[in-house]
Scaffold this active site. Structure first.
Site, PDB file in Angstrom:
ATOM      1  CB  CYS A   1     -55.414 -33.631 -99.713  1.00 13.15           C
ATOM      2  SG  CYS A   1     -54.339 -32.434 -98.897  1.00 13.15           S
TER       3      CYS A   1
ATOM      4  CB  CYS B   1     -51.657 -34.309 -96.227  1.00 13.02           C
ATOM      5  SG  CYS B   1     -52.988 -33.212 -95.733  1.00 13.02           S
TER       6      CYS B   1
ATOM      7  CG  ASP C   1     -50.963 -66.961 -60.606  1.00 14.00           C
ATOM      8  OD1 ASP C   1     -50.047 -67.145 -59.788  1.00 14.00           O
ATOM      9  OD2 ASP C   1     -51.431 -65.832 -60.862  1.00 14.00           O
TER      10      ASP C   1
ATOM     11  CG  ASP D   1     -52.593 -62.746 -63.253  1.00 20.31           C
ATOM     12  OD1 ASP D   1     -51.953 -63.613 -62.623  1.00 20.31           O
ATOM     13  OD2 ASP D   1     -52.695 -61.568 -62.866  1.00 20.31           O
TER      14      ASP D   1
ATOM     15  CG  ASP E   1     -48.826 -66.956 -63.827  1.00 26.43           C
ATOM     16  OD1 ASP E   1     -48.289 -67.691 -62.982  1.00 26.43           O
ATOM     17  OD2 ASP E   1     -49.561 -65.998 -63.539  1.00 26.43           O
TER      18      ASP E   1
END
Length: 727
Positions: free
Chosen positions: A43, A46, A446, A626, A630
């Site tokens: 509101c 707030c 990899d 990953d 890499d």
């Protein structure tokens, strides 16, 4: 073939399961804007309460709350941190969290997609209504009735075209300001001519108006634009992801004691202390302390390395078990981690220069359309001396040649292919990824975390006596070492309960020990428990004066790894295994999985260099990896794929992400990409044949702008249907 890189220093890097979340607090420049999420506000009260609490904090210059987004933007000095702001708000009774920049980027991309969808909906609504009104005109309405239908159509079409076509107008204006042409320039001209001619005809009570043609153009072109948007990822730059791994602050040790300083203030020769569980902020040399270091960020290998006096460590590595005192050798922009971020940024910029089939077509298409339309208008005006006729024919030429089919040729296929591959477990992030994947002839994998699951698994636990297993479980639970954690999970899965071991104590860099039934028990390194160094990955359990028992570990193959390697080789692709692991381990693994070319002990810069060298030799490289080690190679490759379990930076740098555990979708994606490229070329052929047949009719004055719009729509539908034939 095999190859090994020569190193003058060890490789480095990041987070394992024992590492905490990355540090949130970063040194902020003057007048920095901090973004906070406020999930509990609802509101106006707030809003005022939050803004009042924030502005009361010293150093805060301004605070603005957005109730709709439930966010606060705070302008503050460098001494103010997000944590301090959150604490102030929590004391004031409001839940608050620092907002991740990645969330902001994703939200912006979502907003762009919603904006396109809204414009598409408006264009569709206007098109259907204007076409319904046009039915009366087509049915032979005359005089006042026809004029009324035209004016109502104008009232619907003008605001709809202005609103829905804005993305094309903005793009066309930007191109013209830069003194160049793009596909949106003829689109904008076609819409403007259709609307201008229609308004002119309506004002003079003419027989024909083409509002439906203009709105139809917007609808079909926005459809292609939205499909294209759906195929693109709205991820942060991988270089930004890497920068987020850099530790912003460090604990500097001096004659005056310990103080927390910005990493930017550190100089070579300074001394810093790194606590267990913390990320190392600098490149340096250990001068005191012993610990286990997680270097998986740089090397990709999940097993920690021992770090003792005179060991070299790098920024971004995680200190696992014991405190370390490190002499600074490089900090900030001079660290290996920052240099990798620079490599990634350069590689990303280079890959963005890829020219897609659609871009190649646009370079020839846009100027050709303009010249043809202009010549048609001039020719007909000289022939008839009637400006209305000349403009009508110019509009018809522009509309009939409007690149709807070209605009849909690529997005329609990539959307169909993306949906197919997503159902099989592969998410396509980049709009040109399929085209580039179809061109790939060399695949570089990899090892750890990509072809394997990246987690050590204990072997032959059934051979361990029950009492010894219960002691090992108790000891393993007292350690944060990855091998200990894996052992604890394996033993617990057998339904064992831990023995009652007293005085558990972790010895940094060696293992964990305690007392069981009055005897000393140990779990850790071979040399520490008095065993010979193993030839494989293992930890050792010793109970009292008994002989040490070896507990071996191995990394399991990722699902589909062997199948995808064999499938790629069957497709005639060159397959290379590239890893930061030792030569012996990589060679042994390559023989197991069926890869003939091996490069081991590669640092991140060397991986990126290898990919660049292969590209310079004419190879089109698909990189599958990953880890941070890499990331530069992923960005430098012609096209790249990461598993869903990859580091955030690696996933961001990749063009595609595997959504499941299996690697099998990679081989299928290669086949699908070749088929998709064939469909794209077929679509371009359809569009070209359509133009070859239709343009002479428009130039000859045999097509009105409305008939041109209908013909353009049919070509777009044909292209879309052809895309659905993708197998």
């Amino acid at each position: 073939m095999t190859a090994t890189f020569d190193h003058s220093r060890p490789s480095a890097c990041p987070a394992c399961s024992a590492a905490p979340a990355a540090e949130e607090l970063a040194a902020k420049p003057v007048d920095a804007t901090l973004m906070l999420s406020l999930p509990g506000i609802h509101c106006a009260g707030c809003i005022s309460g939050v803004e009042r609490a924030l502005t009361a904090l010293p150093g805060v210059r301004d605070a603005r709350v957005n109730l709709t987004l439930r966010r606060a933007a705070v302008e503050a000095g460098p001494e103010v941190t997000a944590e301090a702001l959150c604490e102030v708000l929590e004391r004031a009774g409001y839940e608050a969290h620092e907002l991740d920049p990645g969330v902001l980027a994703t939200t912006a991309a979502d907003r762009q997609g919603r904006d396109l969808l809204m414009r598409l909906a408006v264009a569709f609504f206007a098109m259907m209504n204007v076409m319904l009104l046009s039915v009366a005109v087509w049915s032979g309405a005359e005089g006042v009735t026809r004029d009324m239908m035209h004016w109502i159509s104008a009232l619907i079409a003008i605001p709809a075209v202005v609103f829905a076509g804005r993305p094309f107008y903005v793009s066309a204006w930007s191109a013209l300001r830069a003194r160049r042409l793009n596909m949106d320039v003829p689109i904008t001209l076609a819409i403007a001519l259709a609307m201008g001619t229609s308004i002119y005809e309506t004002a003079l009570s003419g027989h024909h108006a083409y509002f439906d043609a203009a709105v139809m153009l917007c609808f079909f072109l926005l459809g292609g634009r939205y499909l294209d948007h759906r195929t693109r990822a709205s991820a942060r730059s991988a270089a930004q992801e890497l920068a987020a791994l850099e530790v912003p602050r460090a604990l500097r040790v001096s004659a005056a004691g310990e103080e927390t300083v910005s990493v930017a203030e550190l100089r070579a020769g300074d001394i810093v202390r790194v606590k267990p569980g913390g990320r190392i902020p600098v490149d340096g040399r250990v001068i005191a302390g012993q610990s286990e270091i997680d270097r998986s960020l740089m090397t990709g290998e999940s097993l920690p390395a021992f770090a003792g006096e005179n060991s070299l460590v790098s920024a971004g590595e995680v200190n696992l078990t014991g405190p370390l005192t490190v002499e600074v050798m490089a900090a900030g922009q001079d660290t290996a981690l920052h240099r990798i971020a620079d490599l990634v940024a350069v590689a990303e910029a280079g890959r963005n220069n890829y020219t897609s089939l659609a871009d190649q077509a646009a370079k020839l298409y846009a100027p050709g359309v303009h010249i043809l339309s202009f010549l048609s208008a001039v020719g007909w005006y000289l022939y008839t001396q009637d400006l209305r006729v000349a403009l009508n024919i110019a509009a018809a030429v522009l509309i009939i040649t409007c690149p709807c089919a070209l605009g849909l040729a690529v997005p329609a296929v990539t959307t169909a292919a993306s949906g197919r591959l997503f159902r099989k477990g592969l998410l396509i992030k980049d709009g040109t990824a399929l085209e580039r994947l179809a061109e790939a002839d060399t695949v570089v994998f990899d090892k750890t975390g990509t072809l394997t699951n990246g987690a050590p698994t204990p072997l032959e636990l059934d051979h361990l006596p029950e009492e010894a297993a219960r002691v090992a479980l108790a000891l393993a639970r007292g350690s944060s070492h990855p091998l200990a954690e894996s052992l604890a999970r394996g033993l617990a899965a057998r339904g064992l309960r831990p023995a009652h071991v007293e005085g558990l104590r972790e010895v940094p860099g060696f293992g964990v020990e305690g007392t069981w039934r009055g005897a000393r028990v140990q779990l850790g390194r071979a040399a520490w428990v008095g065993a010979d160094a193993p030839a494989e990955t293992a930890t050792f359990l010793r109970i009292g004066d008994g002989a040490p028992r070896a507990i071996a570990f191995s990394d399991t193959l990722r699902e589909g790894a062997e199948e995808v390697v064999q499938a790629l080789k069957a497709q005639g692709k060159r397959v290379i295994l590239l890893s930061g692991d030792t030569q012996a381990a990589v060679t042994r693994f390559a023989a197991r999985i069926g890869i003939d070319e091996v490069i081991a002990e590669a640092l991140p810069q060397e991986k990126a260099t290898l990919v660049a060298d292969l590209s310079a030799e004419g190879a089109r490289v698909l990189m599958v990896g990953d880890g941070l080690n890499d990331t530069a190679a992923l960005a430098a490759a012609h096209v790249s794929i990461s598993p869903a379990s990859a580091l955030d930076a690696a996933r961001t740098a990749s063009d595609m992400v595997l959504t499941g555990r299996s690697l099998a979708p990679i081989a299928d994606a290669m086949r699908t990409s070749v088929s998709a490229r064939a469909r794209i070329r077929e679509n371009f052929t359809i569009a070209t044949v359509y133009n070859v047949l239709a343009v002479p009719l428009a130039v000859a004055g045999l097509c009105s702008p409305l008939i041109a719009a209908l013909a353009m729509s049919m070509s777009s539908i044909t292209v879309s249907l052809n895309a659905l034939r993708l197998k």
